[in-house]
Design a protein around this motif. Structure first.
Motif, PDB file in Angstrom:
ATOM      1  N   UNK A  87      -0.566 -12.289  11.206  1.00 22.24           N
ATOM      2  CA  UNK A  87      -1.488 -13.403  11.330  1.00 22.24           C
ATOM      3  C   UNK A  87      -2.524 -13.229  10.234  1.00 22.24           C
ATOM      4  N   UNK A  88      -3.429 -14.177  10.139  1.00 24.66           N
ATOM      5  CA  UNK A  88      -4.299 -14.196   8.967  1.00 24.66           C
ATOM      6  C   UNK A  88      -5.726 -13.812   9.351  1.00 24.66           C
ATOM      7  N   UNK A  89      -6.523 -13.523   8.325  1.00 23.41           N
ATOM      8  CA  UNK A  89      -7.879 -13.046   8.626  1.00 23.41           C
ATOM      9  C   UNK A  89      -8.772 -14.146   9.197  1.00 23.41           C
ATOM     10  N   UNK A  90      -8.309 -15.387   9.196  1.00 20.32           N
ATOM     11  CA  UNK A  90      -9.110 -16.451   9.841  1.00 20.32           C
ATOM     12  C   UNK A  90      -8.886 -16.517  11.357  1.00 20.32           C
ATOM     13  N   UNK A  91      -8.148 -15.545  11.870  1.00 18.75           N
ATOM     14  CA  UNK A  91      -8.030 -15.406  13.329  1.00 18.75           C
ATOM     15  C   UNK A  91      -8.941 -14.249  13.743  1.00 18.75           C
ATOM     16  N   UNK A  92     -10.012 -14.545  14.439  1.00 12.89           N
ATOM     17  CA  UNK A  92     -10.898 -13.477  14.906  1.00 12.89           C
ATOM     18  C   UNK A  92     -10.246 -12.729  16.054  1.00 12.89           C
ATOM     19  N   UNK A  93     -10.509 -11.426  16.162  1.00 12.44           N
ATOM     20  CA  UNK A  93      -9.865 -10.604  17.191  1.00 12.44           C
ATOM     21  C   UNK A  93      -9.991 -11.205  18.580  1.00 12.44           C
ATOM     22  N   UNK A  94     -11.196 -11.648  18.936  1.00 11.80           N
ATOM     23  CA  UNK A  94     -11.418 -12.133  20.307  1.00 11.80           C
ATOM     24  C   UNK A  94     -10.884 -13.543  20.523  1.00 11.80           C
ATOM     25  N   UNK A  95     -10.377 -14.156  19.439  1.00 12.68           N
ATOM     26  CA  UNK A  95      -9.765 -15.491  19.537  1.00 12.68           C
ATOM     27  C   UNK A  95      -8.260 -15.406  19.255  1.00 12.68           C
ATOM     28  N   UNK A  96      -7.700 -14.179  19.342  1.00 12.96           N
ATOM     29  CA  UNK A  96      -6.371 -13.988  18.754  1.00 12.96           C
ATOM     30  C   UNK A  96      -5.213 -14.002  19.743  1.00 12.96           C
TER      31      UNK A  96
END
Ligand SMILES: O=P(O)(O)OC[C@H]1O[C@](O)(CO)[C@@H](O)[C@@H]1O
Length: 552
Positions: free
Chosen positions: A264-273
């Motif tokens: 996945x890409x860095x525009x996915x935040x951990x807590x939104x992943x």
């Protein structure tokens, strides 16, 4: 008026409504007079989107307060900030990244992009690979090294790479599901030692879930578990491993074959992943259809949030209630009480989602935040919570607003148990608001024949102040689609609060310092002595005591 002046005026209006008595003389925090004055209050202060009914009527939000809060949302640019997020702009300004978790649950034709990147195409490709992998595992084409079918999946990850998927599988797993799922997060190897005896390595699939693939806890556990697998199945260990990460170099170095890496890409935040490759354990454990319905539920909430006017927008209203409680009335905490045992891990997921996002003390421009920001969030399922911390919420000195989550229809045949559960959830909210006045307590004690002196002695202890706010969320049932809506509702609430408070809800620099210092302490524990002068006296003293006790 400049934008800044409009924002200041909007805050001032909210603050004065929270400070000054209402026109009828009632206190700004009181709830009961609002019901007395308006028999239609429930209808006026509850809203529905998709499957979720949100009831704000048991708060002290009057019509005037709601209007002021909505003006604040306008002045703070809630809608433009939301739209910038959806356009893939770098709303995570300190990391110069988009926050495009919406793209993870959108159909390709929604066309999410960030900069030159076609986020929608990227997501579709990874989802297709995840679906094929699930089909191969469930269909018996992807087998363990010794030819056995997988029965268990272990997700090794922490924070956002653990809490969301663990919460969802805890909520939706049934014995009919295709695989059992386990979550290993803590670097405390007691967690692994407790899990290990429950697993057969020949039938265990291990997902190493880490956005960065550098997180100490996850990499330590991944090495432990890989050694255990290797000890059992030898060099065929690769058949048992997959990685969920943005760091493809590190996954290769760890020895995971590229076709077993779900990126996945860095525009996915951990807590939104949990909607990304990080959700693979959900799809493996519950089946692909359940995962797809979870995404569809979240997408339905996204569509609502992106299109509904602010005064009918559930995430916005939930965020405004929080502003009223935190900034207006000065309540610094909030409790989350799901009246559903299956949602036992929801408070933990929301703790990370909300406190990692909103625990910020400076505005986007780096200046100190002029208002209090994220509250402390905690919770437990009802009714258990009633027998632990609800005492403080009823009678403590500081009110604690509660989110009460009710599920109308259970997935078991025990109607009597479920009615009792619902009755308790409804009763807590009613009791918190209504309270119990001295006159009522006195009358009850007199009727029970209590001695007058004893009545007066106990009276203050048995009075409930009331006017304690709750927000109720009602779902018809708990299934992937409704859970997707619920979690996305809270995600958008968090982003909305970021806009209202003017902070970056998408970074988490505060977790770094402890990691750095742990990195410094570790070699000293290995060497058996603290570096003289490197620490404060307490840390050095504790290190020496630990070493004397035989650790390190
Ligand atoms: O997925 P990773 O990179 O292992 O990070 C795990 C968690 O650690 C954090 O960075 C905090 O330490 C969270 O934001 C994140 O969800």
């Amino acid at each position: 008026m400049t934008e800044a002046a409009r924002l200041r005026a909007a805050w001032a209006a909210v603050e004065s409504l929270a400070r000054d008595p209402r026109p009828d003389g009632s206190a700004p925090h009181s709830i009961r007079p609002l019901f007395a004055a308006d028999p239609e209050r429930f209808a006026r202060l509850s809203r529905r989107a998709g499957d979720i009914l949100l009831d704000l009527s048991k708060t002290a939000i009057s019509e005037a307060v709601l209007a002021a809060l909505l003006r604040l949302a306008e002045a703070a640019g809630v809608a433009p900030r939301r739209d910038a997020m959806a356009r893939g702009e770098p709303v995570n300004a300190t990391e110069r990244r988009a926050a495009l978790h919406l793209a993870l649950r959108a159909p390709p034709e929604a066309g999410f992009r960030t900069g030159a990147e076609d986020a929608a195409a990227e997501v579709a490709e990874v989802l297709a690979r995840m679906r094929d992998f699930c089909a191969a595992v469930h269909g018996g084409q992807a087998l363990g090294a010794t030819g056995e079918r997988f029965t268990d999946v272990v997700n090794i990850g922490i924070g956002g790479s653990d809490l969301g998927p663990a919460m969802v599988t805890r909520a939706l797993w049934t014995p009919a599901a295709p695989l059992r799922a386990h979550y290993l997060a803590n670097v405390d190897a007691h967690a692994w030692e407790a899990l290990r005896p429950r697993l057969d390595p020949a039938r265990t699939l291990v997902l190493v879930a880490s956005k960065t693939f550098t997180t100490q806890e996850t990499m330590t556990n991944a090495a432990l578990v890989r050694d255990w697998l290797r000890g059992a199945v030898g060099e065929g260990v690769g058949a048992h491993l997959a990685a969920l990460s943005t760091n493809l170099r590190a996954t290769a170095e760890f020895g995971i074959a590229p076709e077993r890496v779900f990126p996945f890409r860095d525009w996915v935040g951990g807590r939104f992943s949990l909607w990304s490759a990080i959700g693979l354990s959900i799809a493996l454990a519950l089946g692909w259809d359940a995962f797809a319905r979870l995404l569809a539920g979240a997408r339905a909430m996204d569509e609502h949030h992106l299109s509904a006017p602010l005064d009918r927008n559930l995430p916005v209203l939930l965020a405004l209630a929080e502003v009223w409680h935190v900034n207006g009335l000065g309540y610094p905490t909030r409790a989350v009480l799901p009246y559903d045992e299956r949602l036992a891990r929801l408070p933990a997921h929301l703790q990370q989602l909300e406190m990692e996002s909103l625990g910020k003390r400076v505005l986007l421009d780096g200046s100190p935040a002029p208002h209090r920001t994220g509250p402390v969030v905690f919770g437990e399922p009802g009714t258990n919570a009633q027998h632990s911390f609800l005492q403080l919420i009823h009678q403590g000195t500081t009110p604690v607003p509660c989110d009460i989550l009710l599920i109308a229809r259970p997935d078991h045949p025990h109607a009597d148990s479920h009615r009792k559960l619902l009755a308790n959830g409804l009763a807590q909210a009613e009791a918190l608001m209504r309270g119990k006045e001295a006159g009522q307590v006195r009358a009850e004690m007199q009727a029970a024949g209590a001695d007058p002196a004893e009545i007066e002695r106990l009276l203050p202890h048995r009075v409930f102040p009331g006017d304690r706010p709750t927000v109720t969320l009602l779902l018809p049932q708990l299934d992937p689609h409704t859970l997707g809506q619920l979690v996305a509702l809270y995600e958008h609430k968090v982003a909305t609060l970021g806009a209202l408070w003017g902070i970056n809800a998408f970074d988490q620099w505060g977790v770094e310092l402890g990691k750095q210092l742990a990195g410094a302490i570790l070699p000293e524990l290995e060497a058996g002595a603290p570096r003289p002068g490197a620490h404060d006296g307490s840390t050095e003293g504790l290190m020496r005591a630990i070493l004397r006790l035989g650790a390190g």
